[in-house]
Scaffold this motif. Structure first.
Motif: not given
Length: 99
Positions: A40-51, A61-77
């Motif tokens: 999902d491209n929105r994840l890359a943008d939320a992490l400011k394109q950082q690895p 759901g999940y929390e995805v983190s880069s060096r300077d950013c973290a993003v909460q991803v909600k998963v609905t099953s």
């Protein structure tokens, strides 16, 4: 004997023709979700394109983190009402970044 053998063969062929009704294993289900999140491209943008440095499972759901950013991803099953895999929808939160 001949009738019994024919009965077993017919029953075996009928079972093989039935559609699979089992859900995906836990590994394949989570793999499917992670592929959707990472694609999902929105994840890359939320992490400011950082690895990505870390992915952690959370209650929602999940929390995805880069060096300077973290993003909460909600998963609905969504369980299917007929045989087949569980469907999932994801919602990418707003990135929380250090300044």
């Amino acid at each position: 004997m001949r009738l019994t053998m024919a009965t077993f063969l017919a029953a075996g062929l009928a079972v093989q023709a039935m559609p699979a009704s089992a859900a995906l294993s836990g590994y394949w289900d989570s793999s499917k979700i992670l592929h959707a999140i990472l694609g999902d491209n929105r994840l890359a943008d939320a992490l400011k394109q950082q690895p990505i440095e870390r992915i952690e499972k959370t209650a929602e759901g999940y929390e995805v983190s880069s060096r300077d950013c973290a993003v909460q991803v909600k998963v609905t099953s969504i369980a299917p009402d007929h045989p087949g895999p569980t469907r999932h929808t994801i919602s990418i939160g707003k990135g929380r970044c250090q300044q």
